[in-house]
Design an enzyme around this catalytic site. Sequence first.
Site, PDB file in Angstrom:
ATOM      1  CE  LYS A  36      39.350  36.345  44.876  1.00  0.00           C
ATOM      2  NZ  LYS A  36      38.163  37.204  44.836  1.00  0.00           N
ATOM      3  CG  ASP A  56      38.951  40.452  46.492  1.00  0.00           C
ATOM      4  OD1 ASP A  56      38.339  41.052  47.397  1.00  0.00           O
ATOM      5  OD2 ASP A  56      38.378  39.917  45.524  1.00  0.00           O
ATOM      6  CD  GLU A  60      38.575  43.269  43.956  1.00  0.00           C
ATOM      7  OE1 GLU A  60      37.555  42.824  43.392  1.00  0.00           O
ATOM      8  OE2 GLU A  60      39.735  43.004  43.573  1.00  0.00           O
ATOM      9  CG  ASP A 102      34.133  42.829  43.586  1.00  0.00           C
ATOM     10  OD1 ASP A 102      33.183  42.920  42.796  1.00  0.00           O
ATOM     11  OD2 ASP A 102      34.815  41.787  43.676  1.00  0.00           O
ATOM     12  CE  LYS A 105      34.398  40.682  40.343  1.00  0.00           C
ATOM     13  NZ  LYS A 105      34.371  39.794  41.523  1.00  0.00           N
TER      14      LYS A 105
END
Length: 358
Positions: A162, A190, A216, A241, A265
């Site tokens: 992240k 991400d 991402e 995302d 998701k």
Amino acid sequence: MKIVHIEACPVTLRMNESYVIAYETVSETTNLFLRLETSGGMSGYGCAAPDEPVTGETPHMLLQAVDSAVRPLLKGADPLRRAKLMQSLKIHLKERPSLLAAVDMALLDILGKVCGLPLWKILGGFRDRMKTSVTIGILPEKETLEQALYWKKQGFRALKLKGGIHVDSDIARLLRVREVVGKSMELRFDANQGFTVEESLRFVKQTRKARLELIEQPTPRGSPELLKRVTQKASIPVMADESLMTLRDAFRIARGDLADMVNIKLMKVGGIGEALQINAVAKAAGLEAMVGCMDESALAIAAGLHFALACPNVLYADLDGHLDLANDPAAGAVILRKGTLFPTGKPGLGFTPRNSDF
């Protein structure tokens, strides 16, 4: 067969360690567990993981929606008429995607149990296991490297880092991670909407020797043209995302060439049924898909896994949201072996909790 009882129970799940992403620090989460009991004594289970910054939901909102919509529409209904029931619920729960996902899970769980088959076989049965990445939050370099080595020793072959707060720090951390984990580890990054276009492209350029698999959601979801600019110029695949919340979003991403890949998701899109349709759009557009997760109990992770196992186009999994939960009542709903997830092999979602669990 009819649905005779509906139970909804919020459970606060503690993290063993809090983590930081571009827009928040997380130390605990609340999942809403749902049980649909049928007249034949069979129960189907689902799980919602509301996340206000992403899905716009809170646990209190979901409990209210269970009382106002789920119970009135489902009680007395045939649970095997899932398409009809979900279509009716969507009218009332348009802004409650994680609750839709929980209901969809529970209905599909019942279907699997009626058929005596694991859900992934009913949905398509393409594969029987799935490699998953594991996520490392925004940490100082030393702690990042320690975690990377820890997960490597556990057998994981894919790491997701992240970032999105300080691009220079993100570049340095990623390069060092590649040095310590070696060449064989798959690395993903991400930014959680934290970069500008310029920062995104600089990050990609300066981390080239780290051989990133993908980046991402580098830019804010409210500015799709920025995501497109990164996609057009980046030398690695760009994944959408937070920009993907609905079937219509999938169509817009595909039509506008906004991204190379999509992260599906269940909590964002409203369940497995909707995820299958979104994946069909991605497949038609030549976009590869990942199944991702929020901070979810293993029960919800199992649903994501069954979806991924059924679909040839879902090439990547990031199903690690349950790994750091200290008190997950559905622990055991999936089987993890050296970075690979397996279903339990039991009918439906493959897990029936003890009566005392929730």
